[in-house]
Scaffold this motif. Structure first.
Motif, PDB file in Angstrom:
ATOM      1  N   SER A 179       0.833  -1.205   0.000  1.00 56.16           N
ATOM      2  CA  SER A 179       0.000   0.000   0.000  1.00 56.16           C
ATOM      3  C   SER A 179       0.870   1.259   0.000  1.00 56.16           C
ATOM      4  O   SER A 179       0.531   2.265  -0.632  1.00 56.16           O
ATOM      5  CB  SER A 179      -0.948   0.008   1.206  1.00 56.16           C
ATOM      6  N   THR A 180       2.014   1.184   0.688  1.00 55.42           N
ATOM      7  CA  THR A 180       2.939   2.323   0.689  1.00 55.42           C
ATOM      8  C   THR A 180       3.548   2.504  -0.698  1.00 55.42           C
ATOM      9  O   THR A 180       3.759   3.640  -1.150  1.00 55.42           O
ATOM     10  CB  THR A 180       4.056   2.124   1.735  1.00 55.42           C
ATOM     11  N   LYS A 182       2.046   1.838  -3.485  1.00 57.68           N
ATOM     12  CA  LYS A 182       0.999   2.477  -4.290  1.00 57.68           C
ATOM     13  C   LYS A 182       0.904   3.969  -3.984  1.00 57.68           C
ATOM     14  O   LYS A 182       0.709   4.785  -4.894  1.00 57.68           O
ATOM     15  CB  LYS A 182      -0.341   1.792  -4.027  1.00 57.68           C
ATOM     16  N   THR A 183       1.075   4.328  -2.716  1.00 54.72           N
ATOM     17  CA  THR A 183       1.030   5.746  -2.343  1.00 54.72           C
ATOM     18  C   THR A 183       2.197   6.495  -2.983  1.00 54.72           C
ATOM     19  O   THR A 183       2.036   7.602  -3.512  1.00 54.72           O
ATOM     20  CB  THR A 183       1.100   5.900  -0.811  1.00 54.72           C
ATOM     21  N   HIS A 187       2.214   9.708  -5.835  1.00 54.27           N
ATOM     22  CA  HIS A 187       2.998  10.939  -5.708  1.00 54.27           C
ATOM     23  C   HIS A 187       3.953  11.111  -6.891  1.00 54.27           C
ATOM     24  O   HIS A 187       4.125  12.227  -7.406  1.00 54.27           O
ATOM     25  CB  HIS A 187       3.795  10.918  -4.403  1.00 54.27           C
TER      26      HIS A 187
END
Length: 211
Positions: A179-180, A182-183, A187
């Motif tokens: 998930s990180t 994907k974040t 950005h």
């Protein structure tokens, strides 16, 4: 130029031979040792130390078979060794940042004119930071303010993307969750003005952020 003792670290013997020939023609420079990769460089420095000899500057290639230049630079500096001046063909922001973060005092490209290399060696021996003109311009505060401002972590992720790694593989390599990842991608896409992985890689390479 004062008498300086140099170590050459490059995995191409022909390149080392060429550098040795050019440097030893200059008054005040002595090539004290050579190594084909980072591990060999560390071993040479240890050997020279036992003999009471000290290298003033390490001229280090970046990408080598065996231990790479960034890893070797980090270890040399951690041990309080000689200043390291990177001399390479790679000019991506990711490579430059990694080398400087590891403790290199300078970063030059192999097509730099001889007078620039000689001046950089002397400055590096004094512990002064040396960057080629193009790199210095790119890393000047005003240039960074006008750049895409991709973070070092995002550069790491972009390099893994460019190697074809999946989100799962990137997460494992960077010790973060998927998930990180994907974040970070969201950005990165926003900063680069793109909307997919392929476009992000192309834009990053076009901007010389990655190889």
């Amino acid at each position: 130029m004062r008498n300086l003792k140099i170590m050459l670290v490059d995995d191409h013997p022909v390149v080392r031979a060429g550098l040795r020939a050019v440097l030893t023609e200059q008054g005040g420079l002595e090539v004290l040792a050579e190594a084909g990769d980072g591990a060999a460089a560390l071993a040479q420095l240890e050997r020279l130390g036992t003999l009471g000899q000290r290298v003033d500057v390490v001229l280090m290639d970046l990408q080598m078979d065996g231990m790479d230049g960034v890893s070797a630079t980090r270890q040399i500096r951690a041990l309080g060794g000689a200043p390291v001046l990177i001399l390479t063909t790679y000019d991506s922001d990711a490579d430059i940042r990694a080398a400087l973060d590891a403790g290199a005092v300078g970063y030059l490209l192999k097509d730099a004119p001889l007078p620039e290399v000689l001046a950089a060696v002397e400055a590096a021996a004094k512990g002064e930071q040396v960057l080629s003109a193009d790199i210095a311009a790119r890393f000047a505060p005003e240039a960074r303010a006008n750049s895409t401002d991709v973070s070092p972590r995002e550069l790491e992720l972009l390099q893994l993307l460019a190697r074809g790694k999946t989100n799962k593989e990137i997460a494992a390599a960077l010790f973060i969750s998927q998930s990180t990842v994907k974040t970070h991608l969201i950005h990165i896409y926003d900063k680069l003005g793109v909307d997919n992985r392929t476009a992000a890689i192309d834009r990053a390479r076009g901007n010389r952020l990655i190889r």
